[in-house]
Structures are given as structure tokens and as C-alpha cells.
Design a protein around this motif. Structure first.
Motif, PDB file in Angstrom:
ATOM      1  N   GLU A 157     -25.161   8.992  92.593  1.00  0.00           N
ATOM      2  CA  GLU A 157     -24.964   9.962  91.514  1.00  0.00           C
ATOM      3  C   GLU A 157     -23.985  11.034  91.982  1.00  0.00           C
ATOM      4  N   THR A 158     -22.697  10.707  91.968  1.00  0.00           N
ATOM      5  CA  THR A 158     -21.690  11.601  92.528  1.00  0.00           C
ATOM      6  C   THR A 158     -21.600  12.923  91.778  1.00  0.00           C
ATOM      7  N   HIS A 159     -21.653  12.877  90.451  1.00  0.00           N
ATOM      8  CA  HIS A 159     -21.544  14.114  89.658  1.00  0.00           C
ATOM      9  C   HIS A 159     -22.735  15.028  89.923  1.00  0.00           C
ATOM     10  N   ALA A 160     -23.929  14.470  89.998  1.00  0.00           N
ATOM     11  CA  ALA A 160     -25.106  15.283  90.289  1.00  0.00           C
ATOM     12  C   ALA A 160     -25.008  15.888  91.685  1.00  0.00           C
ATOM     13  N   ALA A 161     -24.452  15.133  92.634  1.00  0.00           N
ATOM     14  CA  ALA A 161     -24.277  15.652  93.986  1.00  0.00           C
ATOM     15  C   ALA A 161     -23.314  16.829  93.996  1.00  0.00           C
ATOM     16  N   LEU A 162     -22.173  16.685  93.303  1.00  0.00           N
ATOM     17  CA  LEU A 162     -21.201  17.774  93.247  1.00  0.00           C
ATOM     18  C   LEU A 162     -21.785  19.008  92.580  1.00  0.00           C
ATOM     19  N   ASP A 163     -22.582  18.813  91.528  1.00  0.00           N
ATOM     20  CA  ASP A 163     -23.210  19.952  90.844  1.00  0.00           C
ATOM     21  C   ASP A 163     -24.131  20.707  91.803  1.00  0.00           C
ATOM     22  N   ALA A 164     -24.910  19.951  92.608  1.00  0.00           N
ATOM     23  CA  ALA A 164     -25.841  20.596  93.543  1.00  0.00           C
ATOM     24  C   ALA A 164     -25.088  21.371  94.612  1.00  0.00           C
ATOM     25  N   TRP A 165     -24.031  20.782  95.163  1.00  0.00           N
ATOM     26  CA  TRP A 165     -23.279  21.469  96.215  1.00  0.00           C
ATOM     27  C   TRP A 165     -22.533  22.676  95.661  1.00  0.00           C
ATOM     28  N   GLN A 166     -21.987  22.556  94.439  1.00  0.00           N
ATOM     29  CA  GLN A 166     -21.280  23.693  93.850  1.00  0.00           C
ATOM     30  C   GLN A 166     -22.228  24.845  93.552  1.00  0.00           C
ATOM     31  N   ARG A 167     -23.482  24.525  93.348  1.00  0.00           N
ATOM     32  CA  ARG A 167     -24.479  25.566  93.065  1.00  0.00           C
ATOM     33  C   ARG A 167     -24.639  26.511  94.263  1.00  0.00           C
ATOM     34  N   VAL A 168     -24.399  26.010  95.476  1.00  0.00           N
ATOM     35  CA  VAL A 168     -24.600  26.822  96.681  1.00  0.00           C
ATOM     36  C   VAL A 168     -23.724  28.072  96.651  1.00  0.00           C
ATOM     37  N   ALA A 169     -22.499  27.931  96.165  1.00  0.00           N
ATOM     38  CA  ALA A 169     -21.576  29.080  96.151  1.00  0.00           C
ATOM     39  C   ALA A 169     -22.060  30.199  95.253  1.00  0.00           C
ATOM     40  N   THR A 170     -22.962  29.925  94.312  1.00  0.00           N
ATOM     41  CA  THR A 170     -23.435  30.943  93.371  1.00  0.00           C
ATOM     42  C   THR A 170     -24.699  31.649  93.853  1.00  0.00           C
ATOM     43  N   LEU A 171     -25.273  31.208  94.982  1.00  0.00           N
ATOM     44  CA  LEU A 171     -26.566  31.739  95.427  1.00  0.00           C
ATOM     45  C   LEU A 171     -26.385  32.991  96.263  1.00  0.00           C
ATOM     46  N   SER A 172     -27.152  34.007  95.966  1.00  0.00           N
ATOM     47  CA  SER A 172     -27.066  35.253  96.739  1.00  0.00           C
ATOM     48  C   SER A 172     -27.551  35.063  98.171  1.00  0.00           C
ATOM     49  N   ALA A 173     -28.437  34.083  98.388  1.00  0.00           N
ATOM     50  CA  ALA A 173     -28.982  33.865  99.734  1.00  0.00           C
ATOM     51  C   ALA A 173     -28.078  32.996 100.594  1.00  0.00           C
ATOM     52  N   ALA A 174     -27.018  32.439 100.022  1.00  0.00           N
ATOM     53  CA  ALA A 174     -26.148  31.537 100.774  1.00  0.00           C
ATOM     54  C   ALA A 174     -25.333  32.311 101.796  1.00  0.00           C
ATOM     55  N   THR A 175     -25.309  31.811 103.016  1.00  0.00           N
ATOM     56  CA  THR A 175     -24.496  32.409 104.068  1.00  0.00           C
ATOM     57  C   THR A 175     -23.094  31.787 104.062  1.00  0.00           C
ATOM     58  N   THR A 176     -22.242  32.333 104.904  1.00  0.00           N
ATOM     59  CA  THR A 176     -20.896  31.758 105.038  1.00  0.00           C
ATOM     60  C   THR A 176     -20.980  30.308 105.500  1.00  0.00           C
ATOM     61  N   ASP A 177     -21.900  30.020 106.413  1.00  0.00           N
ATOM     62  CA  ASP A 177     -22.073  28.648 106.897  1.00  0.00           C
ATOM     63  C   ASP A 177     -22.556  27.721 105.784  1.00  0.00           C
ATOM     64  N   ASP A 178     -23.483  28.222 104.937  1.00  0.00           N
ATOM     65  CA  ASP A 178     -23.978  27.404 103.822  1.00  0.00           C
ATOM     66  C   ASP A 178     -22.826  27.038 102.881  1.00  0.00           C
TER      67      ASP A 178
END
Length: 417
Positions: free
Chosen positions: A378-399
Motif C-alpha cells: 500500500e504505497t499511498h498509505a505508506a506515503l501518507d503515514a510518513w508525510q504525517r510525521v512532518a506535521t507532528l509537534s512531537a517530531a524531532t529533526t531525526d524523526d
């Protein structure tokens, strides 16, 4: 030291007095630590402060110690492990020295080890070496504080005979070897192997009817039925790389067995935290044999199995835990990791969705969800999940960097030629 009220010597009493270098710890098989100290003649009454460090002298804390008699302190160690001690004696002439600071060498050190080694004999293969006979012994022997005495072999020619001390077994390339005494001329014998650790704890295992007259060039291995089950439950475990033995239905664990299982679980968790996976897994699997109904074992055992590369076994432990506690985040997190490693991507996906309901701002969950979706195709679902990381306040630079690497690699792989 020159102060009148100072100690002249300090000794840790153990069952057998032994000369030990000051920088070497003593090993005790009890948590009831007794420290005897002696003061210089004429020093008068003194107050004694006991300091303890659990991290090699980096941090020191004063502790309460009982004084059942002058010149004696009793300290109750809360758990197994290393303890460094420092004493400060204070009297009319002042203190024997300042309180310990970071890096202060200890007055004495001990290692509390109340658990026996783990020993299980798997195969015994007799073969000739020159004019003599040698038994090659394949065994699991796990002990964090192995003794130089290692493993001793006792033998007898029949059940009515007394056991005879056959001396230590040597170790060559990871295999135990025991030279059969020339006086042992019987066609077979029973073996009783005893492992002793530095604290004096022991474990043993027996093998019956070992053949002593193999044909030239033959290696004779014992069948499973030849292994004596006596004491097996108390002293053996499976090697870390093997599947656990199927055990028959057994009675509920006794209070003593449950207490030992709790102790083993605590030590296993501590070993796992230090990265000593094989030792941790051995302790935890042994605890599971003693108290298989204990649900508290499932989480640490699952983590240890996963760390040992046994992801399918780890999945089963986490799933068993979730059967009783469906929403437990630690079990869901462990199951997600184990299922990804075991290529059970649907299971991993379900566990991660359950985690994200309670922790929607956790970037690690979104990263792993993308990994599971990608491996499901499920490539599109995978990309959606990974793109979600950039919107998270808890995400670090490494994330964010980890997510971006996945996104770029996926786009390269799916780009038209």
C-alpha cells in the motif's frame, strides 16, 4: 590514616575467608550484607556513616545500616547487583575523612548474586584420543558471574554406587570436554555435572547410562530419553537460539516457585536493560517454566525474545498479554515491532492503529505504520503515514529526516523510467 578514631581494617565476612585484592569485589549469595570494621586501639566511641554507590562510584548516597553490635553493620541489599561501600567514622578527634564524592574509590565492593547458574546438558559424545577416552559434552551453561572452578563432573557406575569426583570439565572452542579416568572401565556410567558461580550458587544436571565404549570413529549421542529429568525444572533452560520445549500440563506453581520466578523476572529485566540479552532470556524463560501462569512475565519475555531475534515467539508473548489487556500500550508497541520483524504486516498494522488512537502525536508509530503499509504493497498509505510525521509537534529533526528518507526512496522506486 593518622586520626585516632579511624578504622584499622575493614573486612566483609563471608562463609570462607579468602585473600582478595582490594579492587576486586566479593561475591555473596545473600542480600543480608554484614560489614565488620575494627578501630585503632584507644580511639574511643565513634559514629559510623555508610555510603553506597550502584554506578561504580559516580554517585554516592548515605544509607541506613543496622548496628547489631559494636564494630558491625548490617545492610539489606534491595536486589542483586554490585554495591560499592564507603565508611566515614567520626569521633572526638574528628572524621576519618570527607564524605565520598564522584569518583571516590570504595572502601569495599560486593556483588550480590542470589540466583544459581543455568545448566542443561544436551548431548554427550564419547570418542577416543590416543589411548584415552574423552567425553565431548554439549551443554547450555549461562552464568553472569561464572567461577574459575567452572564445571565439575561426578560419575558413578550404577545407581547403588556413590558419586565420585571426576574433576573439572575443560572447555575447548565452546565445548566441554571431560577425560574419562583410566580406572573407569565399566561399559557405561552416570554423570552428574555441577556448575558453581563466584558467590557459591550451584546448578546441576544429570545424564544416565553414558556409553564408554564407542566403536572406532563413532560418535554416540544420547537420545532424549537418556537425559535424567531429576531437578531439570529447577536448574535448566533452553538455549537462547532454540525454540522453547513443549512442557506437559503441570500443577500450579508453589509459593516458593512463584517467589523465585519473581526474582528471576526482576533480574532478567535488569539484564535486558543492560543489553545482556542471552542472560536476560535465560532468566526469563526459566521464570516462565516455574510460573507459566504469571502474566507479568509476558512483556519482558517478549522483549527479550525480540532482542534475541526470535520475533515469532515474541509475537506470541505480546499477543497473550493483549488477550488479557487489549489496550496496553507497551504490549501493543512490542507486538508492532515483533510483527514487523516476523513479516506479519497485517498484525503490525492493527497494533499501530490501536496505538495511534491513544497516542496520535507519536512520530515513531507513524513511521512504523508507513513501513507496515509499504510492505503490504500500500504505497499511498505508506506515503501518507510518513508525510504525517512532518506535521507532528512531537517530531524531532531525526524523526522528520527518517520520514523524508523513506518518502524519497519510495518515490525513486516508483518513478516511471
Amino acid at each position: 590514616m593518622s586520626l585516632r578514631c579511624t578504622w584499622a581494617k575493614l573486612a566483609l565476612l563471608i562463609a570462607v575467608a579468602a585473600a582478595t585484592r582490594a579492587d576486586e569485589p566479593r561475591y555473596l549469595a545473600t542480600r543480608d550484607v554484614r560489614i565488620d570494621y575494627a578501630m585503632a586501639a584507644g580511639s574511643g566511641p565513634c559514629e559510623v556513616e555508610l555510603w553506597v554507590s550502584r554506578d561504580g562510584g559516580q554517585n554516592w548516597e548515605p544509607v541506613q545500616a543496622r548496628s547489631p553490635a559494636t564494630g558491625t553493620l548490617r545492610f539489606a541489599a534491595p536486589q542483586d547487583g554490585r554495591y560499592d561501600f564507603f565508611l566515614v567514622l567520626t569521633g572526638e578527634a574528628g572524621a576519618s575523612g570527607p564524605a565520598p564524592r564522584r569518583g571516590t574509590p570504595p572502601t569495599l565492593s560486593i556483588v550480590v548474586d542470589t540466583l544459581p547458574p543455568i545448566l542443561q546438558v544436551h548431548r554427550v559424545a564419547p570418542h577416543r584420543e590416543g589411548a584415552g577416552l574423552v567425553l565431548a559434552i554439549d551443554a547450555t551453561l549461562i552464568e553472569e558471574h561464572a567461577s574459575a572452578a567452572g564445571l565439575r563432573v561426578f560419575y558413578r557406575t550404577d545407581a547403588a554406587s556413590d558419586w565420585i569426583d571426576g574433576g573439572p570439565a575443560g572447555n575447548a572452542a565452546g565445548q566441554l570436554r571431560w577425560s574419562v579416568p583410566a580406572t573407569l572401565t565399566a561399559p557405561s556410567c552416570d554423570l552428574h555435572l555441577v556448575a558453581t558461580d563466584r558467590a557459591g550458587n550451584r546448578a546441576s544436571d544429570r545424564v544416565l547410562a553414558v556409553p564408554l565404549r564407542p566403536a572406532d570413529g563413532d560418535r554416540v549421542e544420547l537420545a532424549a530419553a537418556d537425559i535424567d529429568p531429576a531437578d531439570a525444572r529447577a536448574t535448566t533452560t533452553q538455549p537462547a537460539t532454540a525454540q522453547p520445549l513443549a512442557t506437559p500440563a503441570q500443577e500450579a506453581a508453589s509459593p516458593e516457585e512463584r517467589a523465585l520466578a519473581r526474582q528471576l523476572r526482576s533480574l532478567g529485566e535488569a539484564l535486558l536493560a543492560r543489553g545482556q540479552t542471552a542472560l536476560a532470556l535465560a532468566r526469563l524463560e526459566r521464570a516462565a517454566l516455574l510460573a507459566p501462569e504469571d502474566p507479568e512475565l509476558l512483556l519482558p519475555l517478549g522483549r527479550a525474545l525480540l532482542a534475541a531475534g526470535r520475533s515469532a515467539d515474541a509475537c506470541r508473548r505480546f499477543e497473550a498479554r493483549l488477550a488479557a489487556r487489549p489496550d496496553e500500550s507497551e504490549a501493543l508497541d512490542g507486538l508492532a515491532d515483533a510483527a514487523l520483524a516476523a513479516r506479519r504486516y497485517e498484525v503490525a498494522r492493527a497494533a499501530l492503529h490501536a496505538l495511534l488512537k491513544a497516542q496520535p502525536n507519536a512520530p515513531r508509530h507513524w513511521l512504523r505504520l508507513g513501513d507496515a503499509e509499504y510492505r503490504r504493497g500500500e504505497t499511498h498509505a505508506a506515503l501518507d503515514a510518513w508525510q504525517r510525521v512532518a506535521t507532528l509537534s512531537a517530531a524531532t529533526t531525526d524523526d522528520r529526516a527518517a520520514a523524508q528518507r523513506r518518502i524519497e526512496a519510495t518515490r525513486r522506486a516508483t518513478a516511471p523510467p
